[in-house]
Design a protein around this motif. Structure first.
Motif, mmCIF file in Angstrom:
data_model
loop_
_atom_site.group_PDB
_atom_site.id
_atom_site.type_symbol
_atom_site.label_atom_id
_atom_site.label_comp_id
_atom_site.label_asym_id
_atom_site.label_seq_id
_atom_site.Cartn_x
_atom_site.Cartn_y
_atom_site.Cartn_z
ATOM 1 N N ILE A 141 0.861 -1.181 0.000
ATOM 2 C CA ILE A 141 0.000 0.000 0.000
ATOM 3 C C ILE A 141 0.898 1.231 0.000
ATOM 4 O O ILE A 141 2.005 1.211 0.563
ATOM 5 N N ALA A 142 0.433 2.309 -0.629
ATOM 6 C CA ALA A 142 1.235 3.525 -0.669
ATOM 7 C C ALA A 142 0.329 4.751 -0.692
ATOM 8 O O ALA A 142 -0.822 4.699 -1.134
ATOM 9 N N VAL A 143 0.889 5.850 -0.222
ATOM 10 C CA VAL A 143 0.246 7.166 -0.283
ATOM 11 C C VAL A 143 1.109 8.060 -1.155
ATOM 12 O O VAL A 143 2.341 8.044 -1.055
ATOM 13 N N ARG A 144 0.478 8.834 -2.022
ATOM 14 C CA ARG A 144 1.177 9.836 -2.827
ATOM 15 C C ARG A 144 0.425 11.140 -2.778
ATOM 16 O O ARG A 144 -0.745 11.194 -2.370
ATOM 17 N N ASP A 145 1.083 12.220 -3.205
ATOM 18 C CA ASP A 145 0.366 13.482 -3.346
ATOM 19 C C ASP A 145 -0.213 13.562 -4.756
ATOM 20 O O ASP A 145 -0.044 12.651 -5.576
ATOM 21 N N ARG A 146 -0.911 14.650 -5.051
ATOM 22 C CA ARG A 146 -1.592 14.728 -6.354
ATOM 23 C C ARG A 146 -0.627 14.922 -7.516
ATOM 24 O O ARG A 146 -1.036 14.884 -8.677
ATOM 25 N N HIS A 147 0.670 15.096 -7.221
ATOM 26 C CA HIS A 147 1.668 15.210 -8.279
ATOM 27 C C HIS A 147 2.437 13.913 -8.485
ATOM 28 O O HIS A 147 3.357 13.856 -9.308
ATOM 29 N N GLY A 148 2.096 12.869 -7.735
ATOM 30 C CA GLY A 148 2.738 11.573 -7.905
ATOM 31 C C GLY A 148 3.882 11.306 -6.945
ATOM 32 O O GLY A 148 4.479 10.221 -6.996
ATOM 33 N N ARG A 149 4.211 12.235 -6.067
ATOM 34 C CA ARG A 149 5.309 12.050 -5.107
ATOM 35 C C ARG A 149 4.850 11.156 -3.962
ATOM 36 O O ARG A 149 3.877 11.447 -3.292
ATOM 37 N N ARG A 150 5.576 10.067 -3.725
ATOM 38 C CA ARG A 150 5.206 9.130 -2.674
ATOM 39 C C ARG A 150 5.589 9.688 -1.308
ATOM 40 O O ARG A 150 6.692 10.200 -1.112
ATOM 41 N N THR A 151 4.666 9.568 -0.340
ATOM 42 C CA THR A 151 4.912 10.091 1.003
ATOM 43 C C THR A 151 4.841 9.030 2.092
ATOM 44 O O THR A 151 5.334 9.259 3.193
ATOM 45 N N ALA A 152 4.252 7.880 1.827
ATOM 46 C CA ALA A 152 4.158 6.810 2.820
ATOM 47 C C ALA A 152 4.023 5.469 2.109
ATOM 48 O O ALA A 152 3.442 5.388 1.018
ATOM 49 N N THR A 153 4.554 4.441 2.737
ATOM 50 C CA THR A 153 4.440 3.086 2.200
ATOM 51 C C THR A 153 4.069 2.135 3.331
ATOM 52 O O THR A 153 4.350 2.399 4.508
ATOM 53 N N GLY A 154 3.449 1.024 2.972
ATOM 54 C CA GLY A 154 3.082 0.040 3.980
ATOM 55 C C GLY A 154 2.889 -1.331 3.375
ATOM 56 O O GLY A 154 2.702 -1.473 2.153
ATOM 57 N N THR A 155 2.947 -2.342 4.228
ATOM 58 C CA THR A 155 2.636 -3.711 3.819
ATOM 59 C C THR A 155 1.718 -4.320 4.875
ATOM 60 O O THR A 155 1.873 -4.060 6.072
ATOM 61 N N VAL A 156 0.762 -5.103 4.428
ATOM 62 C CA VAL A 156 -0.159 -5.771 5.341
ATOM 63 C C VAL A 156 -0.206 -7.250 4.969
ATOM 64 O O VAL A 156 -0.193 -7.610 3.792
ATOM 65 N N ARG A 157 -0.227 -8.084 5.977
ATOM 66 C CA ARG A 157 -0.299 -9.526 5.717
ATOM 67 C C ARG A 157 -1.100 -10.195 6.814
ATOM 68 O O ARG A 157 -1.157 -9.721 7.970
ATOM 69 N N SER A 158 -1.725 -11.300 6.480
ATOM 70 C CA SER A 158 -2.482 -12.061 7.442
ATOM 71 C C SER A 158 -1.543 -12.856 8.335
ATOM 72 O O SER A 158 -0.521 -13.389 7.872
ATOM 73 N N LEU A 159 -1.875 -12.925 9.605
ATOM 74 C CA LEU A 159 -1.104 -13.737 10.538
ATOM 75 C C LEU A 159 -1.530 -15.190 10.521
ATOM 76 O O LEU A 159 -0.985 -16.018 11.254
ATOM 77 N N GLY A 160 -2.575 -15.491 9.730
ATOM 78 C CA GLY A 160 -2.935 -16.871 9.462
ATOM 79 C C GLY A 160 -3.525 -17.643 10.611
ATOM 80 O O GLY A 160 -3.379 -18.866 10.695
ATOM 81 N N ARG A 161 -4.207 -16.924 11.514
ATOM 82 C CA ARG A 161 -4.844 -17.630 12.623
ATOM 83 C C ARG A 161 -6.224 -18.123 12.227
ATOM 84 O O ARG A 161 -6.887 -17.558 11.392
#
Length: 262
Positions: free
Chosen positions: A242-262
């Motif tokens: 997952i990522a966040v960018r501004d309206r000009h395409g510049r990335r400001t945040a990144t993330g990863t999410v995954r299941s812990l499989g319980r």
């Protein structure tokens, strides 16, 4: 810290971001929604000039006059955090590290949180906080780059001063860089109101929820560049990334999410 969790903050957040209200009875609070509960509420006398607490808080500022920034974190949801029941939050400083950066001294602090409900740890979290020296020159505003229109698989959020103020109110965050434009510009040298790091992280978590992420989850995120109110906020989830960018395409945040499989 201990309190009975009520649905009010969750309902307020759903209205703020215009997102689907979760089934609190069935699923509990979604990923990161615990940020609106078990809040520190420091005395007004304990706040510094920037609105952040300087006494009786964890973590405590390393010394007066340092600027505080939220740099990222890691969250594990191990079970449902339910409304209508009592929960307890335990907080401690896990590490402190000093470094010399391009703009001066940097102090990296990792704070750990555990939320316990019914005798079980349901949320484990580490928050990365950075303290830096006061800016010696104003931050540069974005150049006149062309706008990159949000695609169909992206979520565009209108970052207005009203949104930032209401988010600050919901999280009991008095940091003036998010709502006091004169202070942000004249004292801290920013070209606009700063969009909260937690707001960007929450938007990424919500983008993952839209794709069906639920149950026990691991979410790691990093704030990579400042985002100001006039730059907008656009979120995209592509599987686990997952990522966040501004309206000009510049990335400001990144993330990863995954299941812990319980």
């Amino acid at each position: 810290m201990k309190e009975v969790l009520l649905p009010g903050p969750a309902e307020a957040l759903a209205s703020l971001l215009d997102v689907e209200m979760p089934d609190l009875d069935r699923d509990g609070l979604p990923l990161l929604w615990h940020w609106f509960y078990l809040l520190d509420r420091p005395a007004q006398a304990d706040l510094g000039p920037d609105g952040h607490p300087v006494r009786g808080t964890i973590p405590a500022p390393p010394e007066p006059g340092r600027r505080r920034m939220w740099a990222g974190g890691r969250v594990r949801t191990l079970g449902p955090l339910r409304c209508g029941l009592s929960a307890t939050r335990h907080t401690e400083v896990l590490s402190v590290r000093e470094k010399q950066g391009r703009t001066g001294r940097l102090t990296f602090v990792v704070t750990g949180h555990k939320i316990v409900q019914d005798g079980e740890v349901v949320v484990e979290e580490e928050q990365d906080i950075v303290y830096r020296d006061a800016a010696s020159r104003p931050a540069e505003a974005a150049t006149g780059e062309p706008e990159v229109t949000a695609a169909e698989d992206e979520w565009a959020i209108d970052v207005s001063p009203t949104l930032l103020f209401r988010f600050s109110a919901l999280t009991y965050n008095a940091h003036r860089i998010h709502y006091d434009r004169d202070y942000a510009r004249d004292v801290e040298g920013y070209p606009g109101l700063l969009t909260h790091g937690p707001l960007q992280a929450l938007a990424m978590a919500e983008a993952a929820r839209r794709q069906g992420a639920g149950g026990p989850l691991a979410f790691d995120y990093r704030l990579v560049s400042p985002l100001f109110d006039h730059q907008g906020m656009i979120v995209r989830a592509d599987g686990t990334v997952i990522a966040v960018r501004d309206r000009h395409g510049r990335r400001t945040a990144t993330g990863t999410v995954r299941s812990l499989g319980r």
